[in-house]
Design a protein around this motif. Structure first.
Motif, PDB file in Angstrom:
ATOM      1  N   GLU A   1     -12.070   1.168   3.553  1.00 53.87           N
ATOM      2  CA  GLU A   1     -12.900   0.163   3.098  1.00 53.87           C
ATOM      3  C   GLU A   1     -12.363  -0.550   1.931  1.00 53.87           C
ATOM      4  O   GLU A   1     -12.525  -2.043   1.787  1.00 53.87           O
ATOM      5  N   GLU A   2     -11.669   0.212   1.142  1.00 52.25           N
ATOM      6  CA  GLU A   2     -11.431  -0.387  -0.223  1.00 52.25           C
ATOM      7  C   GLU A   2     -10.134  -0.961   0.194  1.00 52.25           C
ATOM      8  O   GLU A   2      -9.855  -2.391  -0.494  1.00 52.25           O
ATOM      9  N   CYS A   3      -9.212  -0.808   0.971  1.00 54.21           N
ATOM     10  CA  CYS A   3      -7.952  -1.511   1.456  1.00 54.21           C
ATOM     11  C   CYS A   3      -8.426  -2.641   2.224  1.00 54.21           C
ATOM     12  O   CYS A   3      -7.780  -3.871   1.809  1.00 54.21           O
ATOM     13  N   GLU A   4      -9.528  -2.617   2.980  1.00 52.03           N
ATOM     14  CA  GLU A   4     -10.072  -3.738   3.674  1.00 52.03           C
ATOM     15  C   GLU A   4     -10.514  -5.055   2.743  1.00 52.03           C
ATOM     16  O   GLU A   4     -10.216  -6.108   2.850  1.00 52.03           O
ATOM     17  N   TRP A   5     -11.196  -4.502   1.450  1.00 56.51           N
ATOM     18  CA  TRP A   5     -11.408  -5.393   0.659  1.00 56.51           C
ATOM     19  C   TRP A   5     -10.574  -6.227  -0.161  1.00 56.51           C
ATOM     20  O   TRP A   5     -10.497  -7.151  -0.084  1.00 56.51           O
ATOM     21  N   VAL A   6      -9.496  -5.349  -0.516  1.00 53.37           N
ATOM     22  CA  VAL A   6      -8.241  -5.928  -1.177  1.00 53.37           C
ATOM     23  C   VAL A   6      -7.578  -6.933  -0.198  1.00 53.37           C
ATOM     24  O   VAL A   6      -7.352  -8.084  -0.437  1.00 53.37           O
ATOM     25  N   ALA A   7      -7.382  -6.448   1.048  1.00 56.92           N
ATOM     26  CA  ALA A   7      -6.362  -7.174   1.783  1.00 56.92           C
ATOM     27  C   ALA A   7      -7.297  -8.391   2.222  1.00 56.92           C
ATOM     28  O   ALA A   7      -6.454  -9.531   2.503  1.00 56.92           O
ATOM     29  N   GLY A   8      -8.491  -8.157   2.711  1.00 55.47           N
ATOM     30  CA  GLY A   8      -9.382  -9.348   3.077  1.00 55.47           C
ATOM     31  C   GLY A   8      -9.806 -10.371   1.823  1.00 55.47           C
ATOM     32  O   GLY A   8      -9.463 -11.661   2.152  1.00 55.47           O
ATOM     33  N   ASN A   9      -9.967  -9.932   0.812  1.00 55.41           N
ATOM     34  CA  ASN A   9     -10.439 -10.818  -0.300  1.00 55.41           C
ATOM     35  C   ASN A   9      -9.264 -11.637  -0.715  1.00 55.41           C
ATOM     36  O   ASN A   9      -9.513 -13.017  -1.013  1.00 55.41           O
ATOM     37  N   SER A  10      -7.871 -11.068  -0.365  1.00 54.13           N
ATOM     38  CA  SER A  10      -6.735 -11.988  -0.975  1.00 54.13           C
ATOM     39  C   SER A  10      -6.235 -12.772   0.218  1.00 54.13           C
ATOM     40  O   SER A  10      -5.333 -13.455   0.108  1.00 54.13           O
ATOM     41  N   GLU A  11      -6.916 -12.522   1.359  1.00 53.31           N
ATOM     42  CA  GLU A  11      -6.431 -13.145   2.502  1.00 53.31           C
ATOM     43  C   GLU A  11      -5.090 -12.999   2.941  1.00 53.31           C
ATOM     44  O   GLU A  11      -4.115 -13.673   3.473  1.00 53.31           O
ATOM     45  N   SER A  12      -4.627 -11.610   2.626  1.00 55.28           N
ATOM     46  CA  SER A  12      -3.295 -11.342   2.965  1.00 55.28           C
ATOM     47  C   SER A  12      -2.718 -11.171   4.432  1.00 55.28           C
ATOM     48  O   SER A  12      -3.625 -11.047   5.168  1.00 55.28           O
TER      49      SER A  12
ATOM     50  N   GLY B   1       9.083 -16.099  -2.168  1.00 55.02           N
ATOM     51  CA  GLY B   1       7.984 -17.124  -2.408  1.00 55.02           C
ATOM     52  C   GLY B   1       6.696 -16.537  -2.375  1.00 55.02           C
ATOM     53  O   GLY B   1       5.289 -17.511  -2.535  1.00 55.02           O
ATOM     54  N   ALA B   2       6.186 -15.555  -1.651  1.00 53.81           N
ATOM     55  CA  ALA B   2       4.834 -14.794  -1.330  1.00 53.81           C
ATOM     56  C   ALA B   2       4.673 -14.628  -2.610  1.00 53.81           C
ATOM     57  O   ALA B   2       5.075 -14.444  -3.759  1.00 53.81           O
ATOM     58  N   VAL B   3       3.127 -14.023  -2.530  1.00 55.12           N
ATOM     59  CA  VAL B   3       2.508 -13.368  -3.654  1.00 55.12           C
ATOM     60  C   VAL B   3       2.182 -11.934  -3.291  1.00 55.12           C
ATOM     61  O   VAL B   3       1.631 -11.563  -2.493  1.00 55.12           O
ATOM     62  N   VAL B   4       2.466 -10.846  -4.351  1.00 56.37           N
ATOM     63  CA  VAL B   4       2.228  -9.395  -4.110  1.00 56.37           C
ATOM     64  C   VAL B   4       0.961  -9.128  -4.604  1.00 56.37           C
ATOM     65  O   VAL B   4       0.597  -9.638  -5.615  1.00 56.37           O
ATOM     66  N   VAL B   5       0.133  -8.429  -3.603  1.00 53.57           N
ATOM     67  CA  VAL B   5      -1.152  -7.947  -3.866  1.00 53.57           C
ATOM     68  C   VAL B   5      -1.177  -6.302  -3.550  1.00 53.57           C
ATOM     69  O   VAL B   5      -0.993  -5.762  -2.525  1.00 53.57           O
ATOM     70  N   PRO B   6      -0.990  -5.849  -4.808  1.00 52.38           N
ATOM     71  CA  PRO B   6      -0.953  -4.183  -4.754  1.00 52.38           C
ATOM     72  C   PRO B   6      -2.250  -3.409  -4.305  1.00 52.38           C
ATOM     73  O   PRO B   6      -3.299  -4.164  -4.678  1.00 52.38           O
ATOM     74  N   ILE B   7      -2.419  -2.520  -3.592  1.00 57.32           N
ATOM     75  CA  ILE B   7      -3.262  -1.819  -3.251  1.00 57.32           C
ATOM     76  C   ILE B   7      -3.021  -0.424  -3.728  1.00 57.32           C
ATOM     77  O   ILE B   7      -1.926   0.109  -3.271  1.00 57.32           O
ATOM     78  N   TYR B   8      -4.104   0.304  -4.225  1.00 57.30           N
ATOM     79  CA  TYR B   8      -3.914   1.667  -4.749  1.00 57.30           C
ATOM     80  C   TYR B   8      -3.540   2.480  -3.565  1.00 57.30           C
ATOM     81  O   TYR B   8      -4.540   2.431  -2.580  1.00 57.30           O
TER      82      TYR B   8
ATOM     83  N   LEU C   1       0.764  -1.257  -0.142  1.00 57.03           N
ATOM     84  CA  LEU C   1      -0.024  -0.083   0.109  1.00 57.03           C
ATOM     85  C   LEU C   1       0.859   1.165  -0.093  1.00 57.03           C
ATOM     86  O   LEU C   1       1.348   1.780   0.983  1.00 57.03           O
ATOM     87  N   SER C   2       1.156   1.717  -1.311  1.00 61.03           N
ATOM     88  CA  SER C   2       2.214   2.745  -1.487  1.00 61.03           C
ATOM     89  C   SER C   2       2.184   3.296  -2.627  1.00 61.03           C
ATOM     90  O   SER C   2       1.715   2.723  -3.659  1.00 61.03           O
ATOM     91  N   THR C   3       2.541   4.784  -2.597  1.00 59.40           N
ATOM     92  CA  THR C   3       2.709   5.300  -4.176  1.00 59.40           C
ATOM     93  C   THR C   3       3.839   4.667  -4.687  1.00 59.40           C
ATOM     94  O   THR C   3       4.865   3.933  -4.251  1.00 59.40           O
ATOM     95  N   THR C   4       4.009   5.001  -6.070  1.00 61.17           N
ATOM     96  CA  THR C   4       5.170   4.398  -6.711  1.00 61.17           C
ATOM     97  C   THR C   4       6.331   5.156  -6.377  1.00 61.17           C
ATOM     98  O   THR C   4       6.640   6.244  -6.181  1.00 61.17           O
ATOM     99  N   ARG C   5       7.497   4.064  -6.063  1.00 64.59           N
ATOM    100  CA  ARG C   5       8.570   4.635  -5.594  1.00 64.59           C
ATOM    101  C   ARG C   5       9.593   3.379  -5.588  1.00 64.59           C
ATOM    102  O   ARG C   5       9.098   2.320  -5.615  1.00 64.59           O
ATOM    103  N   VAL C   6      10.685   3.632  -5.479  1.00 61.45           N
ATOM    104  CA  VAL C   6      11.746   2.824  -5.549  1.00 61.45           C
ATOM    105  C   VAL C   6      11.574   1.610  -4.696  1.00 61.45           C
ATOM    106  O   VAL C   6      11.836   0.548  -4.823  1.00 61.45           O
TER     107      VAL C   6
END
Length: 161
Positions: free
Chosen positions: A105-116, A92-99, A74-79
């Motif tokens: 609530e939108e962060c919750e949906w992404v993190a929760g739906n992906s079971e991060s 070995g983990a899976v990256v799940v980007p959040i805008y 959960l970050s802006t574009t940066r190095v």
């Protein structure tokens, strides 16, 4: 571009996870990224990127991130976003980007739906979004921060397992 030319510039990687290590070995002192630090441009070599990604990846493993588990960024574009992206894959983990503009609530949906199991947040403002919905993220074990600044400390809200 001539046929066969692209292969001569390849790292020979088979996966994203091994790309940075191979690029560090092959291109070492060549500049991989340029970014601003305290108002001045800083060059980062492939070797340096390889070291940074390795350190972050080993840190994730040491924190208990398992192969196949999901980790949000959960970050802006940066190095550092790129470092974390490659480190998560290398562990070995899976990256799940959040805008970074998403609401809590939108962060919750992404993190929760992906079971991060973890969220890498850019700063205190992004941490606050996750803390606002933390109780509804049962799989979340940890919040990691790129630029901590002043973070509201709530040890009972997010603990490693």
């Amino acid at each position: 571009m001539e046929a066969g030319t692209a292969a001569s510039h390849s790292t020979g990687s088979k996966t994203i996870a091994d790309m940075i290590g191979r690029a560090a070995d092959r291109y070492g002192d060549r500049v991989a990224a340029i970014h601003k630090v305290d108002g001045s441009w800083r060059e980062v070599t492939f070797a340096e990127v390889g070291e940074i990604v390795t350190e972050i990846g080993l840190g994730l493993i040491d924190l208990g991130i398992e192969p196949g588990e999901r980790v949000c960024i959960l970050s802006t574009t940066r190095v550092e976003w790129t470092y974390c992206d490659f480190a998560i894959s290398s562990a070995g983990a899976v990256v799940v980007p959040i805008y970074p503009t998403n609401s809590p609530e939108e962060c919750e949906w992404v993190a929760g739906n992906s079971e991060s199991v973890a969220v890498v947040c850019e700063d205190a403002s992004q941490v606050a979004k996750i803390l606002a919905v933390r109780e509804r993220l049962p799989a979340l074990r940890m919040i990691l921060v790129i630029d901590p600044g002043i973070i509201p400390y709530r040890p009972s809200r997010c603990r490693p397992r």
